[in-house]
Design a protein around this motif. Structure first.
Motif: not given
Ligand code: CA
Ligand code: UD1
Length: 491
Positions: A26-28, A115-117, A240-242
């Motif tokens: 998972a990204k987070v 969660g991705d900031v 953060i996406n990539a």
């Molecule tokens: Ca995003």
């Protein structure tokens, strides 16, 4: 006007897969400076002291929840915490909807974070909440300006400058591309408005998702006051996406960490090649050289010298220790005034006392060395307990493994282990004993004794000349020529 003493809930959205990361994880859960993205967001959330905290999980839900509970177990919080499950990721609006039961009965405001900031500062979030209270807005949100707004939702404003709504990248109309003000995804919303607005969301957009961002347009349409607060440094609210964004953010966070330690009196000879994680601590007057990785819970004392090209993970290092070039340390303790390296490996379970010297090509594992003990050259010390002021000669090996089990070696105080010694464990060498160079120690050595195991040396005079003559065959003059060095250029 909303009431500053009203209850506060925080919802963190962490259910997405993060497709653009192209990851199994998972990204987070991807990390920056050793801390998962969601850990950064949790810390910011805790700083505003919420009464309730809901982390919406979905993709890799069990792992995300476990990482969050682990993270929170090291933090002080009284927030009632839950992990609502969003089974299918149908958009950020749907994710917040999933969290609503966890906020049941809460009267006041809800802060929503993605969660991705990860780099949002607690101060900025506190400012947003303060502005929300002071202005009496129903919905307040951060905005920022970026050179390249691609991928972000754009803030649409009317002729009077007031916000009309947010348009997502994939739903932009001609002309919208030029909008430089974007939505970082950080909101504070009145509980009197949020559930009703979420119920009205429709997935009639390019991604067929329920966009949380649509609640802004709904608030405006209903005539509710909407407040915005612009963040000056867009890096603080970057999503953060990539992987590229992850690396850029890591640089930013690392830079901030190094700046913090510099303010505490630590010198970094090359900040650009110093990789330092969040939990690391460093004492004043320590000098950190280039190519240095300081990871996990590494703790470095005051006045140390870290020459560089080192990898230290979960290492606890006392004051005035000199770590020379090319050292790897993992899960170990080093006493004050020790000197380690160059080119040494200090493996887990090594506890080295004050003033210990470990030299080149020495490896220690589960090794306790007393104060002032030295092992300066080419040595393996594994599963060993050594007293104080003992000298371990070059090329000493503890033979701790017999192919089935590991066995201990015990060496006392003031012992002299000669060069090229093998200690076949389990074995004990008591205080003040001497072990002669080249000995294979297979039996315990009593205190003050000398242990020697060598076959007696034989000396055969004139052997070399005879051997060469034999090799040269019948012509002994040829052999003589060779022996007298007529071999130039053939080396
Ligand atoms: Ca995003
Ligand atoms: C979102 C915003 C966009 C904003 C940007 C800021 C929406 C519709 N868009 O876009 O305006 O500029 O963030 O970074 O909100 N998530 C869930 N469940 C879902 C979908 C997402 O929990 O069903 C979580 C994700 O795990 C992530 C966060 O919500 O942590 C944001 O989702 P993401 O897909 O990254 O949104 P963006 O496209 O970046």
């Amino acid at each position: 006007m909303s009431n500053a003493s009203a209850s506060l809930g925080v919802v963190i959205l962490a259910a997405g897969r993060g497709t653009r990361m192209r990851s199994e994880r998972a990204k987070v859960l991807h990390t920056i400076a050793g801390k998962p993205l969601v850990g950064f967001v949790l810390d910011t959330a805790l700083a505003v002291r919420p009464d309730r905290l809901a982390v919406v999980v979905g993709h890799e839900a069990a792992d995300v929840e476990q990482v969050c509970t682990g993270h929170l177990s090291h933090r002080n919080t009284t927030a009632e915490t839950s992990y609502p499950l969003q089974e299918e990721q149908r958009g950020t609006g749907d994710a917040v909807r999933v969290a609503m039961p966890a906020l049941e009965g809460l009267q006041g405001n809800v802060v929503i974070l993605y969660g991705d900031v990860p780099a949002l500062r607690a101060e900025t979030l506190a400012d947003l909440i303060a502005r929300h209270h002071a202005s009496g807005a129903t919905l307040s949100m951060l905005t920022t300006r970026v050179d390249d707004p691609t991928g972000y939702g754009r803030i649409k404003r009317g002729a009077d400058g007031n916000v009309i709504g947010i348009v997502e990248q994939r739903d932009l109309l001609p002309g919208d591309e030029a909008i430089g003000e974007i939505n970082p995804g950080i909101y504070c919303v009145a509980t009197s408005f949020l559930p009703g607005a979420l119920a009205r969301l429709r997935a009639d957009n390019a991604q067929a998702e329920y966009y949380l961002t649509d609640i802004v347009g709904l608030a405006v349409a209903d005539g509710h006051p909407v407040e915005t607060l612009e963040v000056a440094d867009a890096r603080e609210v970057a999503g953060i996406n990539a992987r590229e964004e992850l690396a850029t953010m890591e640089q930013h966070v690392r830079h901030e960490l190094i700046a913090k330690w510099m303010r505490e009196g630590v010198s970094f000879r090359d900040p650009a090649t110093t990789y330092i994680e969040e939990r690391v601590t460093i004492g004043a007057d320590t000098i950190v050289g280039p190519n240095t990785q300081l990871l996990g819970g590494t703790t470095i004392g005051r006045g140390c010298r870290i020459d560089g090209t080192v990898f230290l993970e979960d290492a606890t290092i006392g004051d005035r220790v000199h770590v020379k070039l090319g050292v790897v340390m993992t899960d170990c303790e080093i006493g004050a005034d020790a000197v380690i390296g160059p080119f040494a490996q200090i493996r887990p379970g090594s506890v080295l006392g004050e003033r210990v010297h470990i030299g080149n090509f020495v490896e220690t594992k589960k090794a306790r060395l007393g104060a002032g003990t030295k092992a300066n050259h080419l040595t393996y010390l594994g599963d060993v307990e050594i007293g104080e002021a003992t000298n371990i000669g070059a090329g000493t090996i503890t033979c701790n493994y017999d192919g089935f089990a590991k066995h201990p070696t015990v060496i006392g105080d003031r012992v002299q282990i000669g060069s090229d010694t093998q200690l076949v464990a389990p074995v004990t060498v008591a205080d003040d004993a001497y072990v002669a160079a080249g000995t294979t120690v297979t039996k315990d050595v009593p205190a003050g004794a000398l242990a020697v195991s060598r076959s007696p040396q034989k000396v055969v005079p004139g052997w070399v000349e005879r051997r060469r003559a034999q090799a040269a065959g019948p012509s002994s003059s040829e052999a003589h020529k060779r022996a007298s060095g007529d071999q130039r250029g053939k080396g």
